[in-house]
Design a protein around this motif. Structure first.
Motif, short mmCIF file in Angstrom:
data_model
loop_
_atom_site.label_atom_id
_atom_site.label_comp_id
_atom_site.label_asym_id
_atom_site.label_seq_id
_atom_site.Cartn_x
_atom_site.Cartn_y
_atom_site.Cartn_z
N VAL A 153 10.23 61.43 3.35
CA VAL A 153 9.69 62.73 2.93
C VAL A 153 10.72 63.45 2.07
O VAL A 153 11.93 63.34 2.31
N ILE A 179 12.15 69.62 6.76
CA ILE A 179 11.64 68.25 6.65
C ILE A 179 12.29 67.27 7.64
O ILE A 179 11.66 66.27 7.99
N ALA A 183 10.01 64.71 9.90
CA ALA A 183 10.09 63.25 9.91
C ALA A 183 10.30 62.73 11.34
O ALA A 183 9.69 61.73 11.74
N GLN A 211 6.66 61.09 1.08
CA GLN A 211 5.72 62.21 1.16
C GLN A 211 6.40 63.44 0.59
O GLN A 211 7.52 63.77 0.96
N ARG A 212 5.73 64.16 -0.31
CA ARG A 212 6.27 65.41 -0.85
C ARG A 212 5.67 66.59 -0.09
O ARG A 212 4.47 66.65 0.13
#
Length: 213
Positions: A153, A179, A183, A211-212
Motif C-alpha cells: 500500500v 497506512i 496493512a 494499493q493507493r
C-alpha cells in the motif's frame, strides 16, 4: 479468529510502533504485539512498548562480531515469540538474505517514498531536489533486495512549492501512521498474502504499485 502475534523491530523513537499500539488497543487490528525488539539501548520505542505493557527487548548489535552473528541471534529471539508477522518500524539494520528468507511473506517494512522511487536514505530531500510534484510512503513485504520487496500500500503526499524537507517529512509521517496499521490490519484478518505471482488482497492481485490510499 485467533489473534495474530506481532513482533516489532525498531532502532529509534517508535512513532510507527505507537500508531500500531493505538490501532490494536482500539480494536482495529485483530492482532497482538507480543514483543518489541531494539538493536539500540535507551530508545523511545522501548519506552513506548513498556508503557503499553508489551515486552521490550534489547539485542545490542554492537555486541556481535558480524552482521551474520547478530541476525542469527535476532532470529532466535524473534522465533521464541512464535510470531505470525514481523514489522520493521524504523529498524536501521540491513538484514542478511538468510534472515529475510526465513520470514518471507510475513515481514513488513515501511519506506518514506513512493517506491520504486528513492530507495535508501534522504528520500524527502531527493524528492524536493528532483522537482517532484508528489511524494509519499510505501508499505512492502521484505525481500533480500533492499527496499525492493513487493508493494502492499502507498499513500501520496503532494509537494507544494516552497515545502521544506522537514515539512515534507512531517506530512509523510502522518500518512505512515495511517497506512502501516492498515496493512497490518489486512494481514491479521487474513486478507493479505504474498504469493508466487505477487501480493493479493481479498484474493485479487494488486498492481505492482500496490494499493493507493
Amino acid at each position: 479468529m485467533t489473534k495474530k502475534r506481532i513482533v516489532v523491530l525498531l532502532s529509534g523513537s517508535g512513532s510507527n510502533l505507537q500508531a500500531l499500539i493505538d490501532a490494536t488497543q482500539a480494536g482495529r487490528i485483530k492482532g497482538r504485539i507480543v514483543a518489541v525488539i531494539s538493536n539500540k539501548p535507551g530508545v523511545k520505542g522501548l519506552e513506548r512498548a513498556r508503557d503499553a505493557g508489551i515486552d521490550a527487548l534489547l539485542l545490542d548489535h554492537t555486541r556481535y562480531a558480524s552482521r551474520e552473528a547478530f541476525d542469527i541471534a535476532l532470529q532466535e529471539l524473534i522465533d521464541q515469540q512464535e510470531p505470525d508477522l514481523i514489522v520493521l518500524a524504523g529498524f536501521m539494520r540491513i538484514l542478511t538474505a538468510d534472515f529475510v528468507r526465513h520470514y518471507l511473506g510475513r515481514m513488513f517494512n515501511i519506506h518514506p517514498s513512493l517506491l520504486p522511487k528513492y530507495k535508501g536514505l534522504h528520500t524527502h530531500q531527493r524528492a524536493i531536489e528532483a522537482g517532484d510534484s508528489e511524494h509519499g510512503c510505501t508499505v512492502h513485504f521484505v525481500t533480500p533486495e533492499l527496499d525492493g520487496g513487493p508493494l502492499i500500500v502507498q499513500a501520496v503526499v503532494p509537494i507544494d512549492p516552497g515545502t521544506s524537507e522537514e515539512q515534507l517529512q512531517q506530512q509523510v509521517q502522518i500518512r505512515e501512521h495511517h497506512i502501516y496499521p492498515l496493512a497490518v490490519e489486512w494481514f491479521c484478518e487474513g486478507r493479505l498474502a504474498l504469493g508466487e505471482t505477487g501480493v493479493t488482497l481479498d484474493g485479487v492481485q494488486l498492481p505492482a504499485s500496490g494499493q493507493r490510499v
